[in-house]
Enzyme design. Structure first.
Site, mmCIF file in Angstrom:
data_model
loop_
_atom_site.group_PDB
_atom_site.id
_atom_site.type_symbol
_atom_site.label_atom_id
_atom_site.label_comp_id
_atom_site.label_asym_id
_atom_site.label_seq_id
_atom_site.Cartn_x
_atom_site.Cartn_y
_atom_site.Cartn_z
ATOM 1 N N GLY A 1 73.224 58.203 -3.836
ATOM 2 C CA GLY A 1 74.165 57.427 -3.004
ATOM 3 C C GLY A 1 75.361 58.246 -2.556
ATOM 4 O O GLY A 1 76.350 57.688 -2.097
ATOM 5 N N LYS B 1 88.126 55.171 9.783
ATOM 6 C CA LYS B 1 88.854 56.330 10.328
ATOM 7 C C LYS B 1 88.817 56.398 11.855
ATOM 8 O O LYS B 1 89.389 57.306 12.446
ATOM 9 C CB LYS B 1 88.227 57.632 9.790
ATOM 10 C CG LYS B 1 88.322 57.826 8.309
ATOM 11 C CD LYS B 1 87.573 59.070 7.860
ATOM 12 C CE LYS B 1 86.121 58.807 7.582
ATOM 13 N NZ LYS B 1 85.753 57.993 6.455
ATOM 14 N N GLU C 1 75.328 59.376 3.354
ATOM 15 C CA GLU C 1 74.999 58.195 4.155
ATOM 16 C C GLU C 1 73.475 58.077 4.176
ATOM 17 O O GLU C 1 72.771 59.066 3.922
ATOM 18 C CB GLU C 1 75.513 58.403 5.595
ATOM 19 C CG GLU C 1 77.022 58.466 5.717
ATOM 20 C CD GLU C 1 77.692 57.139 5.398
ATOM 21 O OE1 GLU C 1 77.138 56.085 5.759
ATOM 22 O OE2 GLU C 1 78.751 57.163 4.751
ATOM 23 N N LYS D 1 88.878 63.361 9.269
ATOM 24 C CA LYS D 1 89.912 63.412 8.214
ATOM 25 C C LYS D 1 90.938 64.512 8.517
ATOM 26 O O LYS D 1 92.141 64.337 8.300
ATOM 27 C CB LYS D 1 89.260 63.644 6.846
ATOM 28 C CG LYS D 1 88.449 62.437 6.384
ATOM 29 C CD LYS D 1 87.704 62.743 5.105
ATOM 30 C CE LYS D 1 86.727 61.636 4.771
ATOM 31 N NZ LYS D 1 85.774 61.979 3.731
ATOM 32 N N GLY E 1 83.436 57.162 -3.233
ATOM 33 C CA GLY E 1 83.025 56.163 -4.222
ATOM 34 C C GLY E 1 83.617 54.822 -3.901
ATOM 35 O O GLY E 1 84.799 54.731 -3.539
ATOM 36 N N ALA F 1 89.428 59.065 -0.140
ATOM 37 C CA ALA F 1 89.123 57.796 -0.822
ATOM 38 C C ALA F 1 90.305 57.323 -1.681
ATOM 39 O O ALA F 1 90.125 56.827 -2.785
ATOM 40 C CB ALA F 1 87.859 57.930 -1.674
ATOM 41 N N LEU G 1 92.945 59.278 -2.753
ATOM 42 C CA LEU G 1 93.772 60.329 -3.388
ATOM 43 C C LEU G 1 95.101 60.369 -2.619
ATOM 44 O O LEU G 1 95.123 60.157 -1.403
ATOM 45 C CB LEU G 1 93.077 61.698 -3.296
ATOM 46 C CG LEU G 1 91.834 61.907 -4.158
ATOM 47 C CD1 LEU G 1 91.223 63.286 -3.870
ATOM 48 C CD2 LEU G 1 92.144 61.794 -5.637
ATOM 49 N N ASP H 1 82.660 63.613 10.137
ATOM 50 C CA ASP H 1 83.511 62.804 9.264
ATOM 51 C C ASP H 1 84.660 63.657 8.705
ATOM 52 O O ASP H 1 85.803 63.214 8.614
ATOM 53 C CB ASP H 1 82.653 62.227 8.130
ATOM 54 C CG ASP H 1 83.371 61.102 7.410
ATOM 55 O OD1 ASP H 1 83.780 60.138 8.093
ATOM 56 O OD2 ASP H 1 83.552 61.196 6.184
ATOM 57 N N VAL I 1 91.416 58.921 3.859
ATOM 58 C CA VAL I 1 91.326 60.335 3.488
ATOM 59 C C VAL I 1 91.255 60.438 1.968
ATOM 60 O O VAL I 1 92.075 59.838 1.263
ATOM 61 C CB VAL I 1 92.566 61.119 4.000
ATOM 62 C CG1 VAL I 1 92.596 62.520 3.426
ATOM 63 C CG2 VAL I 1 92.583 61.166 5.520
HETATM 64 N N1 LIG Z 1 81.497 54.648 0.709
HETATM 65 C C1 LIG Z 1 82.547 55.388 0.353
HETATM 66 O O1 LIG Z 1 82.605 55.985 -0.732
HETATM 67 C C2 LIG Z 1 83.721 55.522 1.295
HETATM 68 C C3 LIG Z 1 84.852 56.279 0.888
HETATM 69 C C4 LIG Z 1 85.972 56.349 1.729
HETATM 70 C C5 LIG Z 1 85.940 55.706 2.956
HETATM 71 N N2 LIG Z 1 84.810 55.013 3.344
HETATM 72 C C6 LIG Z 1 84.837 54.354 4.648
HETATM 73 O O2 LIG Z 1 84.792 52.939 4.418
HETATM 74 C C7 LIG Z 1 84.136 52.303 5.510
HETATM 75 C C8 LIG Z 1 83.006 51.438 4.962
HETATM 76 O O3 LIG Z 1 82.080 52.273 4.282
HETATM 77 P P1 LIG Z 1 80.821 51.653 3.519
HETATM 78 O O4 LIG Z 1 80.237 52.759 2.748
HETATM 79 O O5 LIG Z 1 81.206 50.390 2.861
HETATM 80 O O6 LIG Z 1 79.880 51.305 4.787
HETATM 81 P P2 LIG Z 1 78.676 50.255 4.858
HETATM 82 O O7 LIG Z 1 78.093 50.022 3.494
HETATM 83 O O8 LIG Z 1 77.804 50.701 5.970
HETATM 84 O O9 LIG Z 1 79.404 48.871 5.277
HETATM 85 C C9 LIG Z 1 79.982 48.688 6.542
HETATM 86 C C10 LIG Z 1 80.242 47.217 6.721
HETATM 87 O O10 LIG Z 1 80.943 47.038 7.936
HETATM 88 C C11 LIG Z 1 80.376 45.910 8.598
HETATM 89 N N3 LIG Z 1 80.698 45.899 10.015
HETATM 90 C C12 LIG Z 1 80.270 46.710 11.010
HETATM 91 N N4 LIG Z 1 80.774 46.313 12.189
HETATM 92 C C13 LIG Z 1 81.554 45.238 11.934
HETATM 93 C C14 LIG Z 1 82.325 44.357 12.719
HETATM 94 N N5 LIG Z 1 82.424 44.505 14.064
HETATM 95 N N6 LIG Z 1 82.989 43.328 12.141
HETATM 96 C C15 LIG Z 1 82.922 43.137 10.792
HETATM 97 N N7 LIG Z 1 82.188 43.933 9.969
HETATM 98 C C16 LIG Z 1 81.517 44.968 10.544
HETATM 99 C C17 LIG Z 1 78.902 46.021 8.286
HETATM 100 O O11 LIG Z 1 78.238 44.806 8.592
HETATM 101 P P3 LIG Z 1 76.650 44.595 8.306
HETATM 102 O O12 LIG Z 1 76.561 44.334 6.821
HETATM 103 O O13 LIG Z 1 76.325 43.398 9.131
HETATM 104 O O14 LIG Z 1 75.974 45.838 8.768
HETATM 105 C C18 LIG Z 1 78.975 46.371 6.808
HETATM 106 O O15 LIG Z 1 79.128 45.183 6.043
HETATM 107 C C19 LIG Z 1 83.668 53.420 6.443
HETATM 108 O O16 LIG Z 1 84.599 53.597 7.474
HETATM 109 C C20 LIG Z 1 83.634 54.650 5.530
HETATM 110 O O17 LIG Z 1 83.802 55.851 6.239
HETATM 111 C C21 LIG Z 1 83.725 54.901 2.541
#
Ligand SMILES: NC(=O)c1ccc[n+]([C@@H]2O[C@H](COP(=O)([O-])OP(=O)(O)OC[C@H]3O[C@@H](n4cnc5c(N)ncnc54)[C@H](OP(=O)(O)O)[C@@H]3O)[C@@H](O)[C@H]2O)c1
Length: 361
Positions: free
Chosen positions: A211, A127, A214, A229, A344, A158, A160, A225, A156
């Protein structure tokens, strides 16, 4: 037809040109779920030509097809270099080249306009650009004039259908008047559960274990966050709102903001007293607390804890549900309400894949 998707390999198929070539940036919770989806028949003729985390990347086709790609990345990956990932997309010969950003990196998001201007499509869960400062949003709009697409469904709710609905309404000449809702899965769960019988800190610890938050829950509790959005939706609706114009109420007490993560987790009980007071006051009036985002007709945007009546739509949410209530010039007696799981890894990864596959059409 069976609902079970057949397993397939993302290995290149005999040197044929894929209809869609993708690079995945981020192999965390969402990126990992997307890698699993790419190994199902739903991914069609999409071909993965590069994967990266924050430190390492891989463009070797044999290594990309290995089962434990995420783990292998750290052991056998090359150091990060965006140029060679773009070169892998170019070398694929595919007419549709897509960069998927499943990170939260603002530095990476700052490259989205440049990539779009060079003809790469960008599909993102990140985002930081559209929900960041207005300069970034405007750079994004300017880059989109070059014709490449920006898949933002995952930013936004996830996935929807919030942004897609808003776009459809606007194409038909409808306009957003007000917006209200619960935009955070973790804050939704916390306040859906919080009835005074357990301290807020105990619920927060449970949410973290499940989970839903964060690793450092201040990312959720700060409201930042949710504010991002709100900015994304508001800007899609035509409001030129800057980040500074969103009034954000953080649930993190001043004294707990500047300390380390471990220290914060050891002092969660300090959240309890102020929230208990607000809960008791609300309950005495038959109301409940909800962490709401609101945008009014004059473009005033606010994110924070609000007391709502038990009959309010946000009072009747379950689990980690998100809710988006859109009042528009045509939906003006009753708002158009979009509601459902707003967090999720599986649904978010599906939103990313859906945006990629839409490029084929
Ligand atoms: N989790 C959810 O349910 C959810 C829902 C909607 C949206 N999102 C969004 O989706 C995104 C990812 O969320 P997540 O929960 O998967 O986060 P996460 O588990 O912290 O994973 C983030 C990933 O991004 C990588 N990263 C960071 N900087 C980078 C770069 N410069 N180049 C390439 N990779 C890079 C990290 O690398 P390392 O492994 O080396 O740290 C990690 O693998 C976020 O923007 C979050 O807001 C998440």
């Amino acid at each position: 037809m069976s609902a079970v998707l057949a397993e397939r390999s993302v290995r290149p198929q005999g040197g044929t040109t894929p209809s869609i070539a993708v690079v995945l940036l981020g192999t965390g919770v969402v990126g990992g779920a997307l890698l699993k989806l790419l190994n199902t028949s739903a991914a069609g003729s999409l071909r993965l030509v590069g994967v990266a985390n924050s430190r390492w990347q891989q463009t070797d086709s044999v290594r990309l097809s290995q089962r434990n790609l995420r783990e292998h990345l750290n052991q056998h990956g090359d150091p990060r270099d965006n140029a060679s990932l773009l070169a892998a997309l170019d070398a694929s010969g595919s007419a549709v080249k897509v960069i998927i950003d499943a990170s939260a990196s603002a530095a990476l998001a700052a490259h989205h306009p440049e990539w779009l201007a060079r003809g790469y499509h960008v599909v993102t869960a990140n985002k930081a650009l559209a929900g960041g400062d207005l300069v970034g949003w405007r750079a994004l709009q300017a880059a989109l004039a070059h014709g490449a697409h920006y898949g933002d469904s995952a930013t936004v709710g996830a996935g929807l259908p919030v942004l897609s609905t808003l776009r459809r309404l606007r194409v038909c000449g409808d306009a957003l008047l007000t917006l209200e809702g619960v935009f955070s899965g973790s804050l939704s769960w916390l306040f859906n559960q919080y009835d005074g019988s357990r301290p807020f800190s105990a619920l927060l610890r449970e949410a973290r274990q499940l989970g839903y938050t964060e690793p450092d829950p201040r990312s959720d509790l700060s409201g930042e966050d949710v504010a991002r959005k709100l900015l994304i939706i508001g800007r899609h609706a035509g409001f030129s709102i800057s980040s500074e114009e969103v009034v954000v109420e953080s649930l993190v007490p001043e004294a707990l903001r500047g300390i380390g993560s471990e220290a914060f987790l050891a002092r969660l009980e300090e959240l309890d007293a102020p929230l208990a007071v607000r809960h008791t006051e609300a309950a005495s009036r038959g109301n409940v607390l909800r962490f709401l985002a609101r945008l009014n007709q004059r473009g005033h945007a606010r994110v924070g804890l609000v007391e709502v009546a038990a009959t309010h739509p946000a009072a009747r949410l379950y689990g980690t549900d998100n809710q988006f209530a859109l009042s528009t010039t045509r939906y003006n007696t009753q708002p158009l309400v979009i509601q459902g799981p707003g967090a999720g890894p599986e649904v978010t990864a599906q939103a990313l894949l859906g945006d990629v596959l839409a490029l084929k059409a």
